[in-house]
Design a protein around this motif. Structure first.
Motif, short mmCIF file in Angstrom:
data_model
loop_
_atom_site.label_atom_id
_atom_site.label_comp_id
_atom_site.label_asym_id
_atom_site.label_seq_id
_atom_site.Cartn_x
_atom_site.Cartn_y
_atom_site.Cartn_z
N LYS A 174 1.19 -5.61 5.74
CA LYS A 174 2.58 -5.21 5.85
C LYS A 174 3.42 -6.48 6.06
CE LYS A 174 5.30 -2.08 8.81
NZ LYS A 174 5.23 -0.87 9.63
N ARG A 203 1.31 1.28 16.24
CA ARG A 203 0.69 0.29 15.34
C ARG A 203 1.14 0.42 13.89
NH1 ARG A 203 -5.20 2.06 14.35
NH2 ARG A 203 -4.05 3.51 13.05
N ASP A 204 1.25 1.67 13.40
CA ASP A 204 1.48 1.85 11.97
C ASP A 204 2.95 1.75 11.57
OD1 ASP A 204 -1.20 2.22 11.94
OD2 ASP A 204 -1.13 4.40 11.83
N THR A 205 3.84 2.25 12.46
CA THR A 205 5.27 2.25 12.10
C THR A 205 6.02 1.09 12.74
OG1 THR A 205 5.80 3.61 14.00
CG2 THR A 205 5.28 4.78 11.95
N THR A 216 -8.60 5.46 12.59
CA THR A 216 -8.22 6.69 13.28
C THR A 216 -8.33 6.42 14.79
OG1 THR A 216 -10.47 7.54 13.35
CG2 THR A 216 -9.15 8.16 11.43
N THR A 245 -4.89 -2.77 5.84
CA THR A 245 -3.56 -2.68 5.21
C THR A 245 -2.80 -3.96 5.50
OG1 THR A 245 -3.59 -0.46 6.17
CG2 THR A 245 -1.60 -1.06 5.00
N ASP A 295 -2.66 -5.13 16.16
CA ASP A 295 -2.57 -4.47 14.84
C ASP A 295 -3.81 -4.77 14.02
OD1 ASP A 295 -0.08 -3.51 15.41
OD2 ASP A 295 1.02 -4.97 14.19
N LYS A 350 -5.72 0.33 10.03
CA LYS A 350 -5.27 1.69 10.37
C LYS A 350 -6.46 2.60 10.66
CE LYS A 350 -0.75 1.54 8.27
NZ LYS A 350 0.25 2.18 7.43
N ILE A 361 -2.80 -4.83 9.27
CA ILE A 361 -2.93 -3.68 10.18
C ILE A 361 -4.22 -2.96 9.81
CG2 ILE A 361 -1.88 -1.57 11.08
CD1 ILE A 361 0.77 -2.45 10.06
N PRO A 388 -4.20 1.61 18.32
CA PRO A 388 -3.09 2.49 17.92
C PRO A 388 -1.80 2.24 18.71
CG PRO A 388 -5.09 3.78 18.25
CD PRO A 388 -5.38 2.39 18.74
N GLY A 401 -6.79 -2.81 15.08
CA GLY A 401 -6.67 -1.36 14.94
C GLY A 401 -6.28 -0.59 16.19
N ALA A 425 -9.41 1.12 6.08
CA ALA A 425 -8.33 1.06 7.08
C ALA A 425 -7.47 -0.19 6.91
CB ALA A 425 -8.93 1.07 8.49
#
Ligand code: GAP
Length: 464
Positions: A351, A443-445, A365, A349, A418, A363, A361, A423, A421, A347
């Motif tokens: 950025k 969180r992801d975008t 689930t 990442t 972030d 990521k 981040i 979301p 994790g 998970a």
């Protein structure tokens, strides 16, 4: 991009409260780890996912929670007292102690870069077998050496399932094929623990023993190999970082006919691709070995009972064919801790934000994320904003794990969520007091959307 190495996860875990070194204020205890506020949530969510998938979503599996300490005879007849050992060698020169079969994985403490035994100064002893079971005594005993009080901490949860086979069969009125699932601690006095929570002396297993007709075993074994790859994928682990490994005849445990391991890429930093992988789980066809050895009836070639101590026969009577036999067992066995490590590594990442700063981040689930939503006030000195944020947190909490946080500026708060994790972040600002709406940040975008307070719970539930 998963984590570049385990060290990255060690430092994230300590920094944010997933996993801490155990007994830290007393200098630690080799390869023991404590799970902090976020680690315990993540581990619980992994266990929930496994239990839901097997026990609740299928119709053929029962749960069990057996004792960690069982009658010592359990481990005599399972074979653990005699065979659950590693071959050990000592070096008279450096005083190091090594596993004979793992010399190539370690370095001589006196000669870094050289495997024990490879330097002319190395002076290895003959190998001796070291049993991995932790010993204890039960009850008030005169001495710790009192053999009559000797017991072991279980080195696997599986045996608790086998010795309860008849209990579960009789009380649940099951027909083959059916399984018994158990989650619990196991203990092994590992010679060379290490790599963070990958190999420890105290760990947690999720094991399921699936009892089948002998002729169905190869087919159902394959079904579980396929099924577990799907379940591991559902945890967010990429197929690129998983691979199957078929154990050779020489590697198979004495009870197994075929074992397939699922490996995870725990060591992506290693140059040699083959060395990047290690075992996440094993899926074994254990034949009828276990139910036979714990049964009172089976005899050896000379007609002697192989188990004169057992009081029960763990065979199965098929009422349709009028046959009695010992079922075969398909065993998918996976460690909670190794799963947690693989989940976190996959998970992970990085950025870059618009200021050129690197942000982490995680990521995860939504199912596994320790916290599903963080409610953040944009101004903590404005009582109406704080009040609305706290009210929203309490309204969301019964449906999803939520936190309220006002311990920093909004950028810092987003970065913290972030990294662990979460979301979604929900921000309450000055405008919220006017338009009764809040900002929901993904969180992801990092995209933000304005959502009415009335519709907030439904909005989040849908996306989670
Ligand atoms: N009942 C079969 C059995 O115990 P195993 O391969 O020895 O099989 C199953 O253990 C799983 O338990 C492993 O695939 C691994 O995920 C986990 N495990 C085993 N030893 C461990 C250790 N020392 N530390 C952390 N996890 C461990």
């Amino acid at each position: 991009m998963p984590a570049p190495n385990i060290e990255t996860i060690v430092s994230l875990s300590k920094r944010r409260g997933f996993v801490y070194p155990a007994s830290e204020i007393y200098g630690g205890l080799g390869s023991s780890w404590d799970y902090g506020p976020l680690g315990v949530e993540l581990a619980n969510n992994i266990k929930k996912s496994w239990w839901n998938w097997l026990v609740y979503e299928r119709d053929d599996i029962e749960g069990l929670d057996s004792s960690i300490i069982q009658n010592r005879l359990t481990w005599k007849y399972s074979g653990h007292e005699t065979t659950f050992s590693d071959p050990l060698v000592d070096c008279r020169a450096c005083k190091g102690r090594f596993r004979l079969d793992k010399l190539l994985d370690v370095q001589c403490p006196n000669h870094p870069g050289v495997h024990p035994g490879d330097d002319k100064e190395c002076d290895l002893t003959e190998a001796r077998e070291f049993n991995l079971m932790f010993r204890t005594t039960v009850g008030a005993v005169s001495s710790d050496e009192d053999e009559s009080a000797l017991a072991y901490l279980r080195p696997e949860t599986a045996q608790g399932i086998f010795i309860n086979f008849a209990n579960v069969l009789n009380t649940s009125r099951r027909k083959l094929p059916f399984g018994i699932a158990q989650i619990g601690k196991a203990f092994r006095n590992e010679v060379t623990p290490g790599n963070f929570i990958f190999r420890t002396r105290e760990f947690e297993q999720m094991e399921m023993e699936y009892f089948v007709r002998p002729e169905d075993a190869p087919r159902l074994h394959q079904e579980w190999i396929d099924g577990f790859q799907e379940w591991i994928g559902s945890l967010g682990i990429s197929a690129d970082n998983l691979k199957l490994y078929e154990q050779s005849k020489e590697e198979l445990a004495h009870y197994a006919e075929r074992t397939v391991d699922i490996l995870y890429r725990y060591f992506p930093e290693r140059e040699d691709e083959d060395k990047q992988w290690d075992e996440l789980m094993g899926i074994a066809n254990r034949t009828d070995y276990d139910l036979r050895v714990h049964s009172k009836k089976p005899e050896d070639a000379e007609g002697k009972r192989i188990n004169p101590d057992s009081t029960d026969d763990l065979s199965y009577f098929d009422t349709q064919t009028n046959e009695r036999f010992y079922p075969y067992v398909i065993e998918p066995a996976i460690g909670v801790n190794r799963t947690l490590l693989a989940v976190m590594m996959d998970a992970y990442t990085e950025k870059t934000n618009e200021k050129g700063e690197t942000r982490v981040i995680l990521k995860l689930t939504p199912e596994l994320a320790p916290i599903k939503v963080a409610v953040l006030p944009l101004a903590k000195n404005k009582p109406e904003i704080v009040e609305l944020a706290k009210k929203l947190k309490h309204e969301l909490q019964p449906t999803m794990r939520s936190v309220y946080d006002d311990t920093g500026g909004i950028g810092k708060l987003y970065a913290r969520q972030d990294e662990i994790g979460t979301p979604f972040c929900v921000t309450v600002d000055h405008e919220s007091l006017e338009d009764n709406a809040v900002t929901v940040r993904d969180r992801d975008t990092w995209e933000q959307e304005r959502v009415g307070v009335e519709a907030l719970k439904e909005y989040l539930v849908e996306r989670l």
